[in-house]
Scaffold this motif. Sequence first.
Motif, PDB file in Angstrom:
ATOM      1  N   PRO A 105      66.688  30.794  81.512  1.00 48.09           N
ATOM      2  CA  PRO A 105      67.565  31.911  81.861  1.00 48.09           C
ATOM      3  C   PRO A 105      68.507  32.339  80.741  1.00 48.09           C
ATOM      4  O   PRO A 105      68.851  33.513  80.632  1.00 48.09           O
ATOM      5  CB  PRO A 105      68.347  31.373  83.068  1.00 48.09           C
ATOM      6  N   GLN A 106      68.924  31.397  79.890  1.00 45.04           N
ATOM      7  CA  GLN A 106      69.915  31.744  78.871  1.00 45.04           C
ATOM      8  C   GLN A 106      69.384  32.668  77.776  1.00 45.04           C
ATOM      9  O   GLN A 106      70.174  33.227  77.011  1.00 45.04           O
ATOM     10  CB  GLN A 106      70.510  30.482  78.231  1.00 45.04           C
ATOM     11  N   ASN A 160      62.648  34.041  89.339  1.00 42.58           N
ATOM     12  CA  ASN A 160      63.925  33.326  89.471  1.00 42.58           C
ATOM     13  C   ASN A 160      63.636  31.830  89.507  1.00 42.58           C
ATOM     14  O   ASN A 160      63.134  31.301  90.483  1.00 42.58           O
ATOM     15  CB  ASN A 160      64.650  33.768  90.743  1.00 42.58           C
ATOM     16  N   GLY A 185      66.065  29.047  88.683  1.00 41.56           N
ATOM     17  CA  GLY A 185      67.399  28.651  88.260  1.00 41.56           C
ATOM     18  C   GLY A 185      68.105  29.751  87.493  1.00 41.56           C
ATOM     19  O   GLY A 185      69.081  29.511  86.777  1.00 41.56           O
ATOM     20  N   GLY A 186      67.608  30.980  87.627  1.00 37.93           N
ATOM     21  CA  GLY A 186      68.098  32.135  86.897  1.00 37.93           C
ATOM     22  C   GLY A 186      66.913  32.963  86.436  1.00 37.93           C
ATOM     23  O   GLY A 186      65.751  32.573  86.611  1.00 37.93           O
ATOM     24  N   PRO A 187      67.155  34.131  85.843  1.00 32.69           N
ATOM     25  CA  PRO A 187      66.034  35.004  85.440  1.00 32.69           C
ATOM     26  C   PRO A 187      65.233  34.412  84.291  1.00 32.69           C
ATOM     27  O   PRO A 187      65.757  34.154  83.209  1.00 32.69           O
ATOM     28  CB  PRO A 187      66.740  36.301  85.024  1.00 32.69           C
ATOM     29  N   SER A 188      63.947  34.187  84.550  1.00 31.73           N
ATOM     30  CA  SER A 188      63.049  33.589  83.558  1.00 31.73           C
ATOM     31  C   SER A 188      61.781  34.423  83.475  1.00 31.73           C
ATOM     32  O   SER A 188      61.287  34.929  84.478  1.00 31.73           O
ATOM     33  CB  SER A 188      62.689  32.152  83.941  1.00 31.73           C
TER      34      SER A 188
END
Length: 352
Positions: A129-130, A156, A158-161
């Motif tokens: 995601p980062q 998604n 753990g976040g946008p991947s």
Amino acid sequence: PAARALPKQPRVARALARAIAAVLGAMADSSVYGFTVEWFDRQAEMIKEYILNAFVPQTGCVEVAMYEQKTNRRFLKRVEVPSLSPQDFRIGANVTIYGRQLKVTGYCDERTRTELEALHSGVCFVTAPQVFRQFGALLGRLEGAGLRVARLRLVNEGGPSFAVQLTGEDAEMAWADVTRSVGEGNARRVSDGELSAYFDRATFPGAPTAEHCSLVLVRPHAVREGAVGTVLGALAEAGVEVGAVELLSLNKAQAAEMFDVYKGVLPYYAELIDAMTCGPCVAIEARGAPGVCEQLREVCGPHDVDMARYLRPNSLRARLGKDNANNGVHSTDLDEDGEREVSYIFGHVLDK
């Protein structure tokens, strides 16, 4: 009269010999690859199987010929298909020929398998995601090295991947470039089978459509030319929030329904439908406050390519457009149409 005609026969024979030599020379200048393909005939509600021969010249357009697999009867004589390249003939991929979407199901011979698998060697990876906001620039660099997007989806985890498959020569070198750029922990390499799980909508359902959203489509010619990263990078640079991304292929009926509002309005409507069904496109849900369409107009530029080059030379259509039917990107014209277009592509087309 018969006696007078005799001297002409050697000329005819020589002309025929030259014509045969020219045909054989043209064949010799082309690499021929064989594939099995299938097409779903909606009227008959059945899958039909064909043999497809692709003639790839050293210069010029790819040509194809098709035969019915069961009877070996010719279905399509050898014709040029300018929108095709050898990279398009990947097992499981769809190729569009004269409005028919054909699924490539296999290779006909070992030579085709060896050469095409080498051409389609690639890398599959999932980003952390980062690096979400830097993904467009990263992808643009990889496309600039000659790789092309074969599969792409924003999920998604753990976040946008991004779940990505890139194909092309020197894919391993490209992977090394990825890890150097973002760090090994920010891009995890996976197998082809592991990547497929990210396209399972039961495991990774699509994101719900936002209230204020707009649709951007990277047109097939721009995907083929390696401009997906350019579009994603331009949206990120403009501060446009991206809620969903996925590679897909539209058939004629879907494209006609999607662009029905332009029928009778654009003089090149038929060319537009052909352009949108000649290969895969990339759908992007752009989100934001009311007025997101206006923001996208700034990024994309005028629909007319010549006007875009004159008024907005740095816009996507000025940079990527070839003509008005192939102008790089589609973006929703009106705010009130945004949710409808996004729902149609990400709901009706992809979720089915």
